[in-house]
Design a protein around this motif. Sequence first.
Motif, PDB file in Angstrom:
ATOM      1  N   LEU A  98       0.826  -1.210   0.000  1.00 45.63           N
ATOM      2  CA  LEU A  98       0.000   0.000   0.000  1.00 45.63           C
ATOM      3  C   LEU A  98       0.859   1.258   0.000  1.00 45.63           C
ATOM      4  CD1 LEU A  98      -2.847  -1.123   2.427  1.00 45.63           C
ATOM      5  CD2 LEU A  98      -2.926  -0.965  -0.086  1.00 45.63           C
ATOM      6  N   LEU A  99       1.924   1.243   0.785  1.00 45.49           N
ATOM      7  CA  LEU A  99       2.842   2.396   0.790  1.00 45.49           C
ATOM      8  C   LEU A  99       3.531   2.584  -0.557  1.00 45.49           C
ATOM      9  CD1 LEU A  99       4.530   2.181   4.309  1.00 45.49           C
ATOM     10  CD2 LEU A  99       3.036   3.993   3.443  1.00 45.49           C
ATOM     11  N   SER A 100       3.782   1.500  -1.272  1.00 40.73           N
ATOM     12  CA  SER A 100       4.456   1.605  -2.571  1.00 40.73           C
ATOM     13  C   SER A 100       3.573   2.283  -3.610  1.00 40.73           C
ATOM     14  CB  SER A 100       4.886   0.223  -3.071  1.00 40.73           C
ATOM     15  OG  SER A 100       3.802  -0.491  -3.634  1.00 40.73           O
ATOM     16  N   LEU A 101       2.278   2.327  -3.358  1.00 40.77           N
ATOM     17  CA  LEU A 101       1.369   2.984  -4.295  1.00 40.77           C
ATOM     18  C   LEU A 101       1.364   4.502  -4.140  1.00 40.77           C
ATOM     19  CD1 LEU A 101      -1.625   0.504  -4.090  1.00 40.77           C
ATOM     20  CD2 LEU A 101       0.023   0.730  -5.957  1.00 40.77           C
ATOM     21  N   VAL A 102       1.795   4.999  -3.005  1.00 40.25           N
ATOM     22  CA  VAL A 102       1.775   6.451  -2.757  1.00 40.25           C
ATOM     23  C   VAL A 102       2.567   7.222  -3.811  1.00 40.25           C
ATOM     24  CG1 VAL A 102       2.442   8.266  -1.126  1.00 40.25           C
ATOM     25  CG2 VAL A 102       1.279   6.200  -0.304  1.00 40.25           C
ATOM     26  N   PRO A 103       3.817   6.840  -4.119  1.00 38.10           N
ATOM     27  CA  PRO A 103       4.549   7.591  -5.144  1.00 38.10           C
ATOM     28  C   PRO A 103       3.898   7.542  -6.530  1.00 38.10           C
ATOM     29  CG  PRO A 103       6.047   6.184  -3.916  1.00 38.10           C
ATOM     30  CD  PRO A 103       4.660   5.825  -3.501  1.00 38.10           C
ATOM     31  N   VAL A 104       3.199   6.477  -6.819  1.00 34.76           N
ATOM     32  CA  VAL A 104       2.529   6.379  -8.123  1.00 34.76           C
ATOM     33  C   VAL A 104       1.521   7.502  -8.269  1.00 34.76           C
ATOM     34  CG1 VAL A 104       1.012   4.962  -9.569  1.00 34.76           C
ATOM     35  CG2 VAL A 104       2.874   3.887  -8.294  1.00 34.76           C
ATOM     36  N   PHE A 105       0.785   7.765  -7.215  1.00 30.44           N
ATOM     37  CA  PHE A 105      -0.230   8.809  -7.286  1.00 30.44           C
ATOM     38  C   PHE A 105       0.334  10.203  -7.007  1.00 30.44           C
ATOM     39  CE2 PHE A 105      -2.596   4.903  -6.444  1.00 30.44           C
ATOM     40  CZ  PHE A 105      -3.432   4.921  -7.551  1.00 30.44           C
ATOM     41  N   ALA A 106       1.527  10.285  -6.460  1.00 28.77           N
ATOM     42  CA  ALA A 106       2.146  11.576  -6.149  1.00 28.77           C
ATOM     43  C   ALA A 106       2.935  12.128  -7.332  1.00 28.77           C
ATOM     44  CB  ALA A 106       3.058  11.443  -4.931  1.00 28.77           C
ATOM     45  N   LYS A 114      -0.406   5.690 -14.570  1.00 29.91           N
ATOM     46  CA  LYS A 114      -0.694   5.489 -13.152  1.00 29.91           C
ATOM     47  C   LYS A 114      -1.436   4.182 -12.911  1.00 29.91           C
ATOM     48  CE  LYS A 114      -0.529  10.233 -11.550  1.00 29.91           C
ATOM     49  NZ  LYS A 114      -1.151  11.244 -10.711  1.00 29.91           N
ATOM     50  N   VAL A 115      -2.378   3.872 -13.782  1.00 32.41           N
ATOM     51  CA  VAL A 115      -3.120   2.621 -13.640  1.00 32.41           C
ATOM     52  C   VAL A 115      -2.180   1.441 -13.861  1.00 32.41           C
ATOM     53  CG1 VAL A 115      -4.922   1.173 -14.679  1.00 32.41           C
ATOM     54  CG2 VAL A 115      -5.370   3.597 -14.211  1.00 32.41           C
ATOM     55  N   ALA A 116      -1.416   1.477 -14.947  1.00 30.76           N
ATOM     56  CA  ALA A 116      -0.508   0.365 -15.263  1.00 30.76           C
ATOM     57  C   ALA A 116       0.537   0.181 -14.164  1.00 30.76           C
ATOM     58  CB  ALA A 116       0.170   0.601 -16.608  1.00 30.76           C
TER      59      ALA A 116
END
Length: 137
Positions: A98-106, A114-116
């Motif tokens: 879950l934390l690894s997703l933060v930079p994707v959206f930042a 972003k989806v891929a």
Amino acid sequence: MTVTAHPATATPSLRRRAAGVAAAILTPAVIWAIGAIAGVDYTVENPGQPAFVVGLLPVLIFALGSALVGWFGLVVLERLTRRRAAVIWITLAVALTLLSLVPVFATEASTGAKVALSVIHLAVAAPLIALLPTRAR
């Protein structure tokens, strides 16, 4: 007729874990390739840094690194905590995913990127979470 038993070259746990690592590397590569074929622009911009394109090689390297670090962490937990290792490791793995997703959206990137990239992050974690911990008997 005689039946000859052949000793296994690897324990079921080792084979399952190796399969998890392989899946954690191959699945994100396939997702990245599908995105590239579909026209996803993997250009990512972070504030204060030049734009870069997330290529297949970095996806493979980070997937392999994550898988090996996860496996190593699980082995250490198994030696330290025995019974609770799987629960602790799965909890940490989910939290880190879950934390690894933060930079994707930042970052600044196309919606497709972003989806891929989000799916790639999940595709690394899912087989590791499913296959690395030892199953209860």
